[in-house]
Design an enzyme around this catalytic site. Structure first.
Site, short mmCIF file in Angstrom:
data_model
loop_
_atom_site.label_atom_id
_atom_site.label_comp_id
_atom_site.label_asym_id
_atom_site.label_seq_id
_atom_site.Cartn_x
_atom_site.Cartn_y
_atom_site.Cartn_z
N HIS A 1 0.86 -1.19 0.00
CA HIS A 1 0.00 0.00 0.00
C HIS A 1 0.89 1.23 0.00
O HIS A 1 2.06 1.17 0.43
CB HIS A 1 -0.88 0.01 1.24
CG HIS A 1 -1.97 -1.00 1.24
ND1 HIS A 1 -3.08 -0.89 2.04
CD2 HIS A 1 -2.13 -2.15 0.55
CE1 HIS A 1 -3.89 -1.92 1.83
NE2 HIS A 1 -3.32 -2.70 0.93
N GLU B 1 1.11 3.79 1.87
CA GLU B 1 1.67 4.15 3.18
C GLU B 1 2.88 3.29 3.52
O GLU B 1 3.90 3.78 4.01
CB GLU B 1 0.63 4.00 4.29
CG GLU B 1 -0.58 4.88 4.14
CD GLU B 1 -1.74 4.19 3.44
OE1 GLU B 1 -1.58 3.77 2.28
OE2 GLU B 1 -2.81 4.09 4.03
N CYS C 1 -6.03 1.89 5.96
CA CYS C 1 -6.70 0.66 6.39
C CYS C 1 -6.08 0.21 7.72
O CYS C 1 -5.17 0.85 8.24
CB CYS C 1 -6.52 -0.43 5.33
SG CYS C 1 -4.80 -1.01 5.18
N CYS D 1 -2.25 -0.44 7.43
CA CYS D 1 -1.47 0.79 7.31
C CYS D 1 -1.52 1.61 8.60
O CYS D 1 -0.51 2.18 9.02
CB CYS D 1 -1.94 1.60 6.12
SG CYS D 1 -1.56 0.76 4.56
#
Length: 155
Positions: free
Chosen positions: A58, A60, A88, A91
């Site tokens: 992701h 992040e 999420c 993250c």
């Protein structure tokens, strides 16, 4: 504020949006992230799950890895993280574990958001660290990118 009237948060969110715009080029959801310390970007990235074949890639995580490598340490207690979509659970956990000072996100994620929409991982007093959050910065631009991406996938 800069001469155009944009706040510092808006300027760095614009940088995160630039990263988000790269993701659809490799079939990834357009989410971008920048990690900022003392006004300098020390880490940045976009979603890379599809291109890297990595479920943890992701935006992040990509940006935090780069920042930790550049700073030569996993603790990022003086960092502000700008991300175009609400983090999420995975993250949010990584942001918490990196001990970031602040997270600024654009669009809320009603289905999987862990910074206020579904869960509130970054401000849970039962955990070892709490992270200041700011929401809604450039949310319309981030939401439009996501909407266009998913509409193009359905077409």
């Amino acid at each position: 504020m800069d001469p155009t009237g944009a706040s510092v948060d808006e300027e760095f969110m614009d940088r995160a949006l630039e990263w988000a715009r790269r993701a659809p080029g490799h079939r990834d959801v357009p989410v971008g992230c920048v990690v900022v310390v003392n006004g300098l970007v020390v880490g940045a990235g976009e979603n890379r799950r599809e291109v890297d074949g990595d479920p943890s890639a992701h935006a992040e995580i990509v940006a935090l890895r780069e920042a930790a490598k550049q700073r030569n340490h996993w603790r990022l207690g003086d960092a502000t993280v700008y991300v175009t979509l609400e983090p999420c659970v995975m993250c949010a956990g990584a942001l918490l574990n990196a001990r970031v000072a602040r997270v600024v996100f654009a669009a809320a994620d009603e289905k999987a958001g862990a910074v206020g929409s579904r869960y509130n991982v970054l401000s849970d007093p039962r955990l070892l660290h709490e992270v200041a959050t700011t929401t809604g910065v450039r949310s319309a631009a981030a939401a439009a990118l996501l909407r266009e991406f998913f509409e193009s996938r359905r077409a």
